[in-house]
Motif scaffolding. Structure first.
Motif, PDB file in Angstrom:
ATOM      1  N   ALA A  25      44.544  10.139  30.220  1.00  0.00           N
ATOM      2  CA  ALA A  25      43.522   9.871  29.209  1.00  0.00           C
ATOM      3  C   ALA A  25      43.523  10.982  28.171  1.00  0.00           C
ATOM      4  O   ALA A  25      43.651  12.166  28.514  1.00  0.00           O
ATOM      5  CB  ALA A  25      42.153   9.763  29.868  1.00  0.00           C
ATOM      6  N   VAL A  26      43.368  10.589  26.908  1.00  0.00           N
ATOM      7  CA  VAL A  26      43.456  11.523  25.782  1.00  0.00           C
ATOM      8  C   VAL A  26      42.199  11.420  24.936  1.00  0.00           C
ATOM      9  O   VAL A  26      41.744  10.315  24.620  1.00  0.00           O
ATOM     10  CB  VAL A  26      44.695  11.203  24.917  1.00  0.00           C
ATOM     11  N   ASP A  27      41.644  12.571  24.574  1.00  0.00           N
ATOM     12  CA  ASP A  27      40.531  12.640  23.633  1.00  0.00           C
ATOM     13  C   ASP A  27      40.754  13.797  22.681  1.00  0.00           C
ATOM     14  O   ASP A  27      41.095  14.908  23.115  1.00  0.00           O
ATOM     15  CB  ASP A  27      39.193  12.856  24.360  1.00  0.00           C
ATOM     16  N   GLY A  28      40.543  13.543  21.380  1.00  0.00           N
ATOM     17  CA  GLY A  28      40.618  14.620  20.407  1.00  0.00           C
ATOM     18  C   GLY A  28      41.942  15.352  20.389  1.00  0.00           C
ATOM     19  O   GLY A  28      41.991  16.547  20.078  1.00  0.00           O
ATOM     20  N   GLY A  29      43.015  14.667  20.727  1.00  0.00           N
ATOM     21  CA  GLY A  29      44.338  15.281  20.688  1.00  0.00           C
ATOM     22  C   GLY A  29      44.717  16.057  21.924  1.00  0.00           C
ATOM     23  O   GLY A  29      45.833  16.577  22.014  1.00  0.00           O
ATOM     24  N   ARG A  30      43.817  16.159  22.893  1.00  0.00           N
ATOM     25  CA  ARG A  30      44.101  16.864  24.137  1.00  0.00           C
ATOM     26  C   ARG A  30      44.039  15.895  25.311  1.00  0.00           C
ATOM     27  O   ARG A  30      43.382  14.837  25.250  1.00  0.00           O
ATOM     28  CB  ARG A  30      43.073  17.986  24.374  1.00  0.00           C
ATOM     29  N   ILE A  31      44.722  16.249  26.381  1.00  0.00           N
ATOM     30  CA  ILE A  31      44.650  15.450  27.603  1.00  0.00           C
ATOM     31  C   ILE A  31      43.295  15.715  28.246  1.00  0.00           C
ATOM     32  O   ILE A  31      42.947  16.856  28.568  1.00  0.00           O
ATOM     33  CB  ILE A  31      45.802  15.800  28.558  1.00  0.00           C
ATOM     34  N   ALA A  32      42.511  14.651  28.412  1.00  0.00           N
ATOM     35  CA  ALA A  32      41.164  14.778  28.971  1.00  0.00           C
ATOM     36  C   ALA A  32      41.160  14.658  30.482  1.00  0.00           C
ATOM     37  O   ALA A  32      40.352  15.308  31.168  1.00  0.00           O
ATOM     38  CB  ALA A  32      40.244  13.712  28.368  1.00  0.00           C
ATOM     39  N   ALA A  33      42.043  13.820  31.021  1.00  0.00           N
ATOM     40  CA  ALA A  33      42.055  13.597  32.476  1.00  0.00           C
ATOM     41  C   ALA A  33      43.387  12.981  32.862  1.00  0.00           C
ATOM     42  O   ALA A  33      44.031  12.285  32.070  1.00  0.00           O
ATOM     43  CB  ALA A  33      40.904  12.673  32.885  1.00  0.00           C
ATOM     44  N   VAL A  34      43.783  13.244  34.098  1.00  0.00           N
ATOM     45  CA  VAL A  34      44.942  12.592  34.697  1.00  0.00           C
ATOM     46  C   VAL A  34      44.471  11.990  36.014  1.00  0.00           C
ATOM     47  O   VAL A  34      43.971  12.700  36.889  1.00  0.00           O
ATOM     48  CB  VAL A  34      46.094  13.585  34.957  1.00  0.00           C
ATOM     49  N   GLY A  35      44.576  10.677  36.118  1.00  0.00           N
ATOM     50  CA  GLY A  35      44.111   9.996  37.313  1.00  0.00           C
ATOM     51  C   GLY A  35      45.194   9.130  37.910  1.00  0.00           C
ATOM     52  O   GLY A  35      46.356   9.135  37.471  1.00  0.00           O
ATOM     53  N   GLY A  36      44.815   8.359  38.924  1.00  0.00           N
ATOM     54  CA  GLY A  36      45.739   7.414  39.518  1.00  0.00           C
ATOM     55  C   GLY A  36      46.052   6.276  38.564  1.00  0.00           C
ATOM     56  O   GLY A  36      45.275   5.975  37.643  1.00  0.00           O
ATOM     57  N   ARG A  37      47.187   5.641  38.798  1.00  0.00           N
ATOM     58  CA  ARG A  37      47.609   4.585  37.881  1.00  0.00           C
ATOM     59  C   ARG A  37      46.565   3.488  37.752  1.00  0.00           C
ATOM     60  O   ARG A  37      46.360   2.923  36.675  1.00  0.00           O
ATOM     61  CB  ARG A  37      48.936   3.989  38.373  1.00  0.00           C
ATOM     62  N   GLY A  38      45.871   3.177  38.830  1.00  0.00           N
ATOM     63  CA  GLY A  38      44.891   2.109  38.814  1.00  0.00           C
ATOM     64  C   GLY A  38      43.466   2.560  38.605  1.00  0.00           C
ATOM     65  O   GLY A  38      42.530   1.745  38.707  1.00  0.00           O
ATOM     66  N   ASP A  39      43.243   3.834  38.317  1.00  0.00           N
ATOM     67  CA  ASP A  39      41.884   4.326  38.110  1.00  0.00           C
ATOM     68  C   ASP A  39      41.230   3.637  36.925  1.00  0.00           C
ATOM     69  O   ASP A  39      41.909   3.247  35.955  1.00  0.00           O
ATOM     70  CB  ASP A  39      41.885   5.836  37.878  1.00  0.00           C
TER      71      ASP A  39
END
Length: 447
Positions: A25-39
């Motif tokens: 997940a990306v917000d404001g040009g930065r990576i906001a979160a990395v989750g499971g493929r199905g999250d």
């Protein structure tokens, strides 16, 4: 549920801990979160890559762009388009062969002025250490945000960037150590070099023997030990250097090394006779047995980076024979595919390629806090890479200024589909969105 700017899913996401299915997940040009493929991550824009891999954008710390002054060789617009097309989202430009070379703050500002508004990827700059600016200009360049200082032990090929004799090298190392900087070295001992003779590749190869590199590397190790400077060996081609480098690293000395795609994928035996000067570079492409030793050096961690040393020129300067043609391989757009083709054939996975071509160069430049990895807080520089797609290199389809490359006609595996820079798709034919970078400790931003 938070709606993010962008969510990208893939069954093959290369993370610092390895490769796994994930959603980014990306917000404001930065990576906001990395989750499971199905999250349950929701994005204003959502992309599902399926089995196409998601990599961090590559970091190439060895690129000769040549603008201003020799823009007819290569320029910021063409080089950065080629970079993005090849999955490189950050590069650091060498202090030569532009005019003026980046050996004083005014020349650095000329580089930045030339680059502004032209770059499709993020671009930083190395400074140079030459007899005329050691030591007076080194600290001012450091304070202006260069990432380190390049010097030559032998002739650079251009008169405005002369080599440093040993005592001046020691002076430069000591000065750079005093402010915690980095020295990057073209390491070939001039006393061990010879004239290339008849102009064919065997004579050229013999003129730059493996021992020339080893003797210069041993000299660099001594200077690191004497001065405490951090040093990095550029474009290592001779596997004979692995022993002194491994010994130095085992003793805790801050000396690292890189190699290049052409040293890992091509071999002297592959050079067509008699005048295939697209293969000419210094130090030279050596034999296949040496190439396999370089792979072992990478696997063992003695070599920490793979970068292109993209060093183009006009086609006219590549004409002639190996004694007279310009030495430099153009591969900025092809490095990832070339290395992946060779690495996968030797049992290496995508995580290893990312370690060598993204994480390692980012760490060298001090950018590992924001570049070269997919993790929360990093810049959302990402690459969709199909590791199974094959293609034959057509030089006419390359984005760098002149379609000269030793890879022409070769079949490669792995193709870049899309690159994102800070969460925005890089449109190679659209407006440039790259930024000019400064060394992180003094980052001031750019107007």
């Amino acid at each position: 549920m938070t709606r993010h700017d962008l969510v990208i899913r893939s069954s093959r996401v290369v993370l610092p801990g390895g490769e796994r299915p994930a959603a980014v997940a990306v917000d404001g040009g930065r990576i906001a979160a990395v989750g499971g493929r199905g999250d349950r991550l929701e994005g204003t824009t959502e992309v599902d890559l399926g089995a196409v891999a998601l990599l961090p954008g590559l970091v190439d710390t060895h690129v000769h762009i040549n603008e201003p002054g020799r823009t007819e060789w290569e320029g910021f617009a063409t080089a950065t388009r080629a970079a993005a097309a090849g999955g490189v989202t950050t590069l650091v430009d060498m202090p030569l062969n532009s005019l003026p070379p980046t050996t004083e703050p005014r020349a650095l500002e000329a580089k930045r002025d030339a680059a502004r508004g032209q770059v499709h990827v993020d671009v930083g700059f190395w400074g140079g250490a030459v007899p005329g600016n050691v030591p007076s200009a080194l600290r001012p360049l450091h304070e202006e945000g260069v990432f380190g200082f390049k010097c030559f032990t032998s002739d650079s090929g251009v008169p405005e960037f002369p080599p440093l004799p040993y005592e001046r090298m020691r002076e430069a190392f000591a000065e750079i150590a005093s402010f915690g900087g980095l020295v990057i070295v073209h390491a070939e001992d001039p006393a061990a070099l010879a004239e290339p003779g008849d102009g064919g590749y065997p004579a050229f190869l013999a003129s730059r023997p493996p021992g020339a590199e080893r003797r210069a590397v041993e000299q660099v190790v001594r200077l690191v030990e004497e001065t405490g400077a951090r040093a990095h060996i550029l474009h290592l081609s001779s596997a004979t250097c692995l022993e002194p480098l491994a010994e130095a690293q085992a003793r805790g000395l801050p000396v690292t090394a890189e190699t290049c795609p052409h040293y890992l994928t091509l071999a002297a035996e592959d050079v067509p006779a008699p005048h295939s000067t697209a293969f000419k570079c210094c130090p030279p492409i050596r034999d296949a047995a040496n190439r396999e030793e370089l792979w072992r050096g990478l696997d063992g961690g003695v070599i920490s980076c793979v970068v292109t040393d993209h060093s183009p020129c006009t086609p006219e300067l590549k004409k002639g024979d190996f004694a007279t043609a310009w030495g430099g391989v153009s591969s900025l757009q092809l490095g990832l595919s070339a290395v992946w083709t060779a690495a996968s054939a030797r049992g290496h996975g995508l995580a290893a390629v990312v370690r060598w071509m993204a994480e390692g160069p980012a760490a060298l430049a001090g950018l590992d806090g924001r570049k070269g990895r997919i993790e929360a807080g990093a810049d959302a520089d990402l690459v969709a890479f199909d590791p199974d797609e094959t293609f034959v290199v057509d030089p006419a389809g390359l984005r760098h200024r002149h379609p000269v490359t030793p890879y022409g006609g070769l079949a490669l595996t792995g193709a870049v589909q899309t690159a994102w820079l800070r969460g925005q798709v890089v449109d190679l034919d659209g407006p440039p969105r790259g930024e000019l970078l400064r060394r992180p400790a003094t980052e001031k931003g750019e107007a």
